[in-house]
Design an enzyme around this catalytic site. Structure first.
Site: not given
Ligand SMILES: NC(=O)c1ccc[n+]([C@@H]2O[C@H](COP(=O)([O-])OP(=O)(O)OC[C@H]3O[C@@H](n4cnc5c(N)ncnc54)[C@H](OP(=O)(O)O)[C@@H]3O)[C@@H](O)[C@H]2O)c1
Length: 367
Positions: A87, A187, A210, A301-302, A361
């Site tokens: 990270y 999702n 996906r 965005f972060w 989940k």
């Molecule tokens: N920038 C920010 O401030 C911020 C804030 C929050 C989250 N995030 C980021 O947002 C992302 C999602 O977080 P979350 O907590 O919402 O995740 P989450 O609920 O755990 O879901 C992960 C998502 O990533 C997809 N995914 C996983 N591996 C993948 C791959 N190799 N190729 C394409 N899609 C893939 C999954 O799709 P499937 O269902 O198809 O597996 C699912 O839609 C993460 O990268 C997280 O670090 C960033």
């Protein structure tokens, strides 16, 4: 940070002398000294190998501090990536993982009494606060009180992902009722929050997921949440359905790689794609024509940065109040989740890193 006061050597000697008689007790008090349990990692690597349960003495609560008993803490991709050492932020080690979670105030210092009462529910104001522990002693200014009627899973998952969705829908492109937003990773927890917040604000969403064997179930789930259209990555290019919508001016990119490029292709001229995730672990590739002829813009965005820049800003409380109200009105549900007892943290870690790459989940540790 409180953790810095608890040295590894103290933990080890404490473990040696006390573990036998406290086995199975995650929080206890002896001779006026409180002890709690934490998950800790001392090196970066595979979370299932490097994260361990430890017990340690909790500091005495000073006048500016409160003792918080954690109730629930979420396992997010950023937590996993932080432990893996991949990270953007690398905490100094040893470190307690966990960016978000909900706790209950147990003990208050004198100055904290004007702001909190025992029994108040709180979430951390800081990222990387270390929520994967039974108890924490923290400055009261680092905690945000949350309303008592907010459900545990909602409180444990509201700050990071719905916060991200809320800001991205509000801060980049002026949107009006009826406008359309496109996103991939629809999702994900963030994606589901985008769908629900957008629907509550009268915005349409084109949602890309996906490909998978049981995609109809997933599509129906996202439509039920309020999504307007749900398409797979292989359907998006040839979709007739999209012709019914004006091109979106805002795209939200969770995945990057080819999926991110496809979001860019769907944008209106001068559209903005906000990248907040790199789940594919691939870079964002921008076709030259989209830059020259469509003048698309790329932004990032972060939430961590936004929170730092708005530490005590009224916008932050306003955002949380809006999100809590949406939850109360049943317009914002937490993602599908499993509540995993703290002692079974290895199950939560395993489920957060599935071998087939398809996430199920959201894992929430409960204490
Ligand atoms: N920038 C920010 O401030 C911020 C804030 C929050 C989250 N995030 C980021 O947002 C992302 C999602 O977080 P979350 O907590 O919402 O995740 P989450 O609920 O755990 O879901 C992960 C998502 O990533 C997809 N995914 C996983 N591996 C993948 C791959 N190799 N190729 C394409 N899609 C893939 C999954 O799709 P499937 O269902 O198809 O597996 C699912 O839609 C993460 O990268 C997280 O670090 C960033």
């Amino acid at each position: 940070m409180v953790w810095s006061r608890v040295t590894a050597s103290r933990m080890v000697s404490y473990k040696r002398t006390m573990l036998m008689c406290t086995l199975g007790r995650r929080y206890f008090m002896t001779s006026g000294v409180r002890y709690g349990s934490s998950l800790v990692y001392s090196e970066y690597g595979d979370p299932e190998k490097v994260v361990q349960m430890t017990q340690q003495e909790l500091p005495v609560v000073n006048s500016k501090q409160v003792l918080v008993k954690m109730l629930a803490a979420t396992v997010n991709p950023a937590d996993i990536n932080t432990i893996q050492g991949v990270y953007a932020v690398k905490p100094s080690l040893p470190s307690i993982p966990g960016n978000e979670g909900i706790g209950e105030v147990l003990v208050l210092g004198k100055e904290a009494e004007d702001y909190f009462q025992p029994g108040d529910r709180v979430i951390p104001r800081l990222n990387a606060w270390g929520t994967w522990r039974t108890h924490a002693v923290a400055d009261f200014t680092d905690l945000i009180k949350i309303p008592p009627d907010i459900a545990l899973a909602t409180g444990a998952t509201i700050a990071v992902n719905p916060g991200t969705a809320y800001r991205m829908l509000k801060d980049f492109v002026p949107l009006k009722h009826g406008d359309t937003v496109i996103q991939n990773g629809a999702n994900s927890a963030v994606g589901q929050a985008v769908i629900q917040i957008a629907a509550a604000w009268g915005l349409k969403t084109i949602n890309v997921v996906r490909d998978r064997p049981s995609v109809m179930n997933l599509k129906q789930k996202l439509l039920d949440l309020g999504g307007t259209v749900v398409l797979t990555e292989s359907e998006i290019r040839k979709s007739e359905e999209l012709k019914a919508f004006p091109k979106p001016s805002l795209g939200l990119n969770c995945v990057s790689g080819k999926s991110g490029t496809e979001i860019l292709r769907q944008l209106a001229p001068r559209g903005v794609m906000v990248t907040y995730g790199g789940m594919s672990r691939q870079p964002v590739t921008v076709p030259v024509g989209l830059l020259i002829f469509n003048d698309v813009a790329l932004k990032g965005f972060w939430m961590t940065r936004w929170n730092k820049e708005h530490y005590n800003h009224p916008k932050r409380q306003e955002m949380l109040d809006d999100l809590f109200q949406l939850a109360r009105d049943d317009l914002l549900q937490p993602p599908e989740h499993s509540l995993v007892p703290f002692d079974s943290y290895l199950v939560a870690l395993k489920n957060a890193m599935p071998k087939d790459g398809m996430l199920g989940k959201k894992q929430i540790l409960v204490f």
